[in-house]
Design an enzyme around this catalytic site. Structure first.
Site, PDB file in Angstrom:
ATOM      1  CG  ASN A 116      -1.389 -10.170   3.362  1.00 17.75           C
ATOM      2  OD1 ASN A 116      -0.763 -10.460   4.385  1.00 17.75           O
ATOM      3  ND2 ASN A 116      -1.319  -8.981   2.796  1.00 17.75           N
TER       4      ASN A 116
ATOM      5  NE  ARG B 168       2.988  -8.861   2.119  1.00 18.43           N
ATOM      6  CZ  ARG B 168       2.736  -7.727   2.747  1.00 18.43           C
ATOM      7  NH1 ARG B 168       1.529  -7.477   3.178  1.00 18.43           N
ATOM      8  NH2 ARG B 168       3.682  -6.856   2.945  1.00 18.43           N
TER       9      ARG B 168
ATOM     10  CG  HIS C  47       6.968  -2.259   0.444  1.00 22.10           C
ATOM     11  ND1 HIS C  47       7.368  -1.040   0.928  1.00 22.10           N
ATOM     12  CD2 HIS C  47       5.793  -2.532   1.052  1.00 22.10           C
ATOM     13  CE1 HIS C  47       6.473  -0.578   1.783  1.00 22.10           C
ATOM     14  NE2 HIS C  47       5.506  -1.487   1.883  1.00 22.10           N
TER      15      HIS C  47
ATOM     16  NE  ARG D  82       6.034   0.747   9.732  1.00 20.65           N
ATOM     17  CZ  ARG D  82       5.666   0.136   8.608  1.00 20.65           C
ATOM     18  NH1 ARG D  82       6.217   0.460   7.455  1.00 20.65           N
ATOM     19  NH2 ARG D  82       4.783  -0.826   8.642  1.00 20.65           N
TER      20      ARG D  82
ATOM     21  CD  GLU E 277       2.420  -5.458  -2.423  1.00 23.04           C
ATOM     22  OE1 GLU E 277       1.491  -4.649  -2.231  1.00 23.04           O
ATOM     23  OE2 GLU E 277       3.309  -5.666  -1.593  1.00 23.04           O
TER      24      GLU E 277
END
Ligand code: ADP
Length: 411
Positions: free
Chosen positions: A7, A104, A193, A254, A397
């Site tokens: 990642n 990823r 996601h 956010r 993940e």
């Protein structure tokens, strides 16, 4: 087969080496401050299991920590290989024991509805997608290029955060803006996601003992970044994030959904650019903004709310209400729901957040069991008489990326 999961961020590279015969993590690590002063690598190897399966007495994992100059991601990829094959701290004898690398990648645009083996055409398509994710995709590309340079003969796979949501129907992915802007600029909702929503919805179906094709599931990935997805018959049919991860529920920093005119008002009132206004919505809003700059971490919001502090109470209230609204919307979108799944940092760990989100939904047949809700592990947490099952399913993940990678390179 051992699979290395990568990642890559703009100045970091996270990795995990997974033995796919047992699906166990052999080592995980992080290169930080790539291209900056003080760059370093830290790796933790898995400890040896105990001799007898009594659960005690295992050898704790060795930690490899080194300050070294990582001028770029090629240096970082080289450092990862050196750490994994280190005589004392490593877990591999040499590079040949890495069967494949899974990367990823944040944005696959409309081109990728699943994971793909990386070749030169795929690299070009990733570059073509940069305008859709100018912050993330360049870093992901750099990470892939670095690994290809350091491991030229190892097959590599790209796994996209957006891919699972490519099954969304038009009514869910289109914005009601001039259609030509969708056609020429590909401005639409993509969702993120996806690897996590897919993994936890499949896992929930297993736990419920039913095929995913017979279930309507709402997955709530609640972390620093959060999103809610409607999964109908194993397919994503709507999700709360949009063109970028800014849309949807309230997150750590956010804002989630706002009227686009907020951007204009911020620009005019503060004399700032659209980029700066968006930076406020991405980095200074959400939990942080609602708490007047005090807390972006849910644990702090919770502490504050439970002690009756006005900032915490207000922030928790808006946070939970927005998730509740998405759950209601997705029950309508799917004409029902069989299960609601909570995952990621907040979703997996926090009974208070789950309780706030799901309270007063009894009319819809959703009822938590207060005792069961205290869990931080995989479990059904709804009451026996709840029509809708509620579950906690820890996400993974990296394992999902490794599984996709293995499936693609062993065909
Ligand atoms: P990211 O999106 O960065 O991967 P995570 O999934 O790690 O985020 O989630 C981070 C969030 O999870 C933070 O808001 C943090 O407060 C929350 N969190 C982590 N552990 C706990 C816990 N034990 N109880 C409540 N919240 C937690």
């Amino acid at each position: 087969m051992n699979i290395l999961v990568i990642n890559a961020g703009s100045s970091s590279l996270k990795y995990q080496l997974i033995d796919m015969d047992t699906e166990s993590v052999l080592a995980k690590g992080l290169c930080e401050r790539i291209g900056l002063d003080g760059s370093n690598i830290e790796q933790k190897a898995a400890g040896k299991p105990p001799r007898q399966s009594c659960g005690f007495g295992g050898d704790p994992g060795k930690v490899y920590k080194k300050e070294l100059q990582l001028l770029d991601h090629v240096d970082a990829a080289g450092a990862v290989i050196a750490a994994l094959t280190d005589g004392e701290y490593g877990v591999l004898s040499d590079l040949s024991s890495i069967g494949a690398v899974g990367h990823r990648v944040v944005h696959g645009g409309e081109k990728f509805s699943g994971s793909v083996v990386i070749d030169d055409d795929v690299m070009q398509a990733l570059r073509d997608n940069i305008p859709l994710a100018p912050l993330h995709n360049p870093a992901n590309i750099t990470g892939i290029e670095a690994c290809r340079a350091v491991m030229p003969n190892v097959p590599m796979v790209a796994v996209f955060d957006t891919a699972f949501h490519q099954t969304m129907p038009r009514r869910a992915y289109l914005y009601a803006i001039p259609y030509e802007d969708y056609e020429s600029l590909k401005i639409r909702r993509y969702g993120f996601h996806g690897t996590s929503h897919k993994y936890v919805s499949e896992r929930a179906a297993k736990l419920l003992g039913k095929p995913a094709s017979e279930l309507k599931i709402i997955t709530c990935h609640m972390g620093n970044g959060s999103s809610v997805t409607a999964v109908d018959c194993g397919k994503s049919v709507d999700t709360s994030m949009g063109l970028t991860p800014l849309e949807g529920v309230v997150m750590g920093t956010r804002s989630g959904d706002v009227d686009a005119a907020v951007v204009q008002m911020l620009c005019n009132a503060k004399g700032i650019s659209a980029d700066s206004a968006l930076s406020i919505l991405n980095k200074k809003s959400g939990l942080l903004g609602l708490s007047k700059g005090k807390y972006s971490d849910w644990r702090d919001v919770k502490r504050s709310a439970q002690s009756g502090e006005v900032e915490g109470v207000r922030t928790a209230e808006v946070f939970a209400y927005r998730v509740k609204k998405y759950i209601g919307a997705y029950i309508a979108a799917m004409n029902g729901v069989d299960a609601i799944v909570f995952t990621a940092g907040i979703g997996e760990n926090d009974d208070y957040a789950r309780q706030l989100i799901l309270e007063n939904l009894e009319w819809l047949g959703i009822k938590l069991d207060a005792e069961r809700n205290k869990t931080r592990e995989e479990a059904v947490i709804s009451a026996d008489d709840s029509l809708v099952k509620v579950l906690v399913v820890p996400t993974n993940e990296e394992l999902a990326i490794a599984r996709d990678t293995k499936a693609l390179v062993t065909v």
